[in-house]
Design a protein around this motif. Structure first.
Motif, PDB file in Angstrom:
ATOM      1  N   GLU A  84      31.183   9.902  36.842  1.00 25.35           N
ATOM      2  CA  GLU A  84      30.772  10.756  38.191  1.00 25.35           C
ATOM      3  C   GLU A  84      31.943  11.336  38.879  1.00 25.35           C
ATOM      4  OE1 GLU A  84      28.300   9.910  42.148  1.00 25.35           O
ATOM      5  OE2 GLU A  84      28.430   8.224  40.704  1.00 25.35           O
ATOM      6  N   TYR A  97      27.376  19.726  44.065  1.00 27.71           N
ATOM      7  CA  TYR A  97      27.104  18.217  43.385  1.00 27.71           C
ATOM      8  C   TYR A  97      25.787  17.677  43.963  1.00 27.71           C
ATOM      9  CZ  TYR A  97      27.642  13.696  42.281  1.00 27.71           C
ATOM     10  OH  TYR A  97      27.160  12.267  41.680  1.00 27.71           O
ATOM     11  N   GLN A 101      22.340  16.921  41.882  1.00 21.62           N
ATOM     12  CA  GLN A 101      21.967  15.688  42.008  1.00 21.62           C
ATOM     13  C   GLN A 101      20.480  15.640  42.134  1.00 21.62           C
ATOM     14  OE1 GLN A 101      23.776  13.216  44.609  1.00 21.62           O
ATOM     15  NE2 GLN A 101      23.969  11.615  43.285  1.00 21.62           N
TER      16      GLN A 101
END
Length: 134
Positions: A84, A97, A101
């Motif tokens: 991650e 990000y 996600q």
């Protein structure tokens, strides 16, 4: 490789949807211009308790388009996906990000092979694998 291709397809579809605020639902709340309380996707509860359509003017589509345009190639994301922290570093920003996600976590892309002849695209050769997004 197949998983990377599905992720790439999903991000391409989101990029296309980023041109129309009515198409991108569910919408990531961190990109709303003003806070909304949603009983369900695309519907906002106003203070009187009545459900109203979510206003496209409350969606920061410029921010979404900016993120989509700056996403790294899928090969870079695939290489960084081992951890991650590496994936976060591969993204151009924290917002990028969080957006990816959200898309991958809340908008899973289901693909099904098209098997019935009447559902297949006639201009493609019969040997071509045809998939439908569910």
């Amino acid at each position: 490789d197949r998983d990377a291709q599905i992720v790439e397809l999903q991000l391409v579809l989101v990029a296309a949807a980023a041109n129309d605020p009515h198409m991108l639902e569910p919408f990531p709340t961190q990109f709303l211009l003003n806070r909304e309380v949603r009983a369900r996707s695309g519907v906002v509860d106003d203070p009187s308790g009545k459900a109203v359509n979510a206003g496209a003017d409350n969606k920061d589509m410029q921010a979404i388009r900016s993120i989509v345009c700056r996403l790294p190639p899928i090969s870079a994301l695939k290489d960084a996906a081992a951890s991650e922290s590496r994936l976060r570093e591969a993204m151009p920003s924290q917002d990028a990000y969080r957006f990816v996600q959200f898309v991958l976590g809340s908008c899973p892309l289901g693909l099904e092979q098209v098997r019935l002849d009447e559902h297949r695209l006639p201009l493609l050769p019969p040997s071509c694998l045809q998939l439908a997004a569910l």
